[in-house]
Design a protein around this motif. Structure first.
Motif, mmCIF file in Angstrom:
data_model
loop_
_atom_site.group_PDB
_atom_site.id
_atom_site.type_symbol
_atom_site.label_atom_id
_atom_site.label_comp_id
_atom_site.label_asym_id
_atom_site.label_seq_id
_atom_site.Cartn_x
_atom_site.Cartn_y
_atom_site.Cartn_z
ATOM 1 N N ALA A 32 0.880 -1.070 -0.105
ATOM 2 C CA ALA A 32 -0.042 -0.038 -0.075
ATOM 3 C C ALA A 32 0.761 1.280 -0.088
ATOM 4 N N ALA A 33 1.859 1.202 0.726
ATOM 5 C CA ALA A 33 3.081 2.443 0.713
ATOM 6 C C ALA A 33 3.431 2.751 -0.469
ATOM 7 N N ARG A 34 3.901 1.087 -1.203
ATOM 8 C CA ARG A 34 4.590 1.676 -2.478
ATOM 9 C C ARG A 34 3.579 2.253 -3.483
ATOM 10 N N SER A 35 2.411 1.776 -3.266
ATOM 11 C CA SER A 35 1.453 2.324 -4.271
ATOM 12 C C SER A 35 1.358 3.876 -4.084
ATOM 13 N N GLN A 36 1.242 4.053 -3.028
ATOM 14 C CA GLN A 36 0.995 5.525 -2.443
ATOM 15 C C GLN A 36 2.278 6.579 -2.801
ATOM 16 N N LEU A 54 8.636 6.799 0.089
ATOM 17 C CA LEU A 54 7.685 6.466 0.928
ATOM 18 C C LEU A 54 7.064 7.473 2.202
ATOM 19 N N PRO A 55 5.794 7.406 2.247
ATOM 20 C CA PRO A 55 5.213 8.413 3.428
ATOM 21 C C PRO A 55 5.934 7.582 4.741
ATOM 22 N N GLY A 58 4.548 4.171 5.552
ATOM 23 C CA GLY A 58 5.193 3.514 4.792
ATOM 24 C C GLY A 58 6.755 2.959 5.039
ATOM 25 N N GLN A 59 7.589 3.926 5.304
ATOM 26 C CA GLN A 59 8.930 3.819 5.980
ATOM 27 C C GLN A 59 8.831 2.618 7.159
ATOM 28 N N ARG A 60 7.827 3.055 7.857
ATOM 29 C CA ARG A 60 7.561 1.946 9.061
ATOM 30 C C ARG A 60 7.295 0.690 8.673
ATOM 31 N N ALA A 61 6.436 0.837 7.690
ATOM 32 C CA ALA A 61 5.894 -0.652 7.125
ATOM 33 C C ALA A 61 6.858 -1.588 6.593
ATOM 34 N N SER A 62 8.022 -0.806 5.852
ATOM 35 C CA SER A 62 9.195 -1.313 5.353
ATOM 36 C C SER A 62 9.935 -2.031 6.422
ATOM 37 N N TRP A 63 10.038 -1.224 7.580
ATOM 38 C CA TRP A 63 11.034 -1.818 8.638
ATOM 39 C C TRP A 63 10.355 -2.957 9.508
ATOM 40 N N VAL A 115 3.498 0.047 12.159
ATOM 41 C CA VAL A 115 2.942 0.947 10.938
ATOM 42 C C VAL A 115 2.236 2.100 11.528
ATOM 43 N N ALA A 116 1.334 2.105 12.620
ATOM 44 C CA ALA A 116 0.783 2.998 13.111
ATOM 45 C C ALA A 116 1.625 4.074 14.245
ATOM 46 N N ASN A 117 2.778 3.516 14.291
ATOM 47 C CA ASN A 117 3.662 4.281 15.304
ATOM 48 C C ASN A 117 3.210 4.340 16.724
#
Length: 147
Positions: A32-36, A54-55, A58-63, A115-117
């Motif tokens: 979803a982050a890559r899509s955004q 990435l937003p 999205g960076q957190r999603a990657s981590w 992802v939601a920090n």
């Protein structure tokens, strides 16, 4: 929920399967982050290079995705060790079954918390899942060494 504990080996097999599913689930927010970030086929040449686009979530999603692989590589051998121990020795005592079933659950909660920090929840899930993995190593090794 009988399928989780149908046989003495079932919780450890399901722990392995569900832990793998948590790794697969970690792809969803990353995608979803890559899509955004307007991921294109040109990004396939160097998919990590788009990280800066990435937003923040999205960076957190990657981590979180990367950490899912790390957690799985620790947990999979522990679940297999417990599974082998059960097949060789019989049921494992104590916290082995709860640890086997709790680890993937914690990993599924960890992902949206990251992802939601939400650092406290993320940290508790990470530490709890790691503790569950440690319990499986401990109980599996004890059972095999005593046998």
């Amino acid at each position: 929920m009988d399928w989780l504990t149908q046989t003495p080996a079932a919780p450890y097999a399901w722990s392995l399967v569900l832990s793998g599913a948590a790794v697969i689930a970690s792809i969803i927010p990353l995608g979803a982050a890559r899509s955004q970030a307007d991921f294109t086929m040109d990004d396939m040449k160097a998919p990590r290079a788009m990280f800066e686009r990435l937003p923040a979530w999205g960076q957190r999603a990657s981590w979180a995705h990367q950490n899912s692989f790390e957690a799985f590589t620790l947990h999979a051998p522990a679940a297999l060790l417990a599974l082998i121990a059960v097949l060789q020795v019989g049921e494992l005592p104590g916290l082995a079954v709860p640890a086997a079933l709790l680890q993937p659950l914690l990993r599924f909660v960890y992902l949206p918390a990251y992802v939601a920090n939400i650092p406290p929840l993320r940290g508790l899930c990470w530490a709890g899942a790691l503790l569950c993995t440690g319990i499986l190593y401990s109980e599996g090794l004890k059972a095999l060494l005593i046998a």
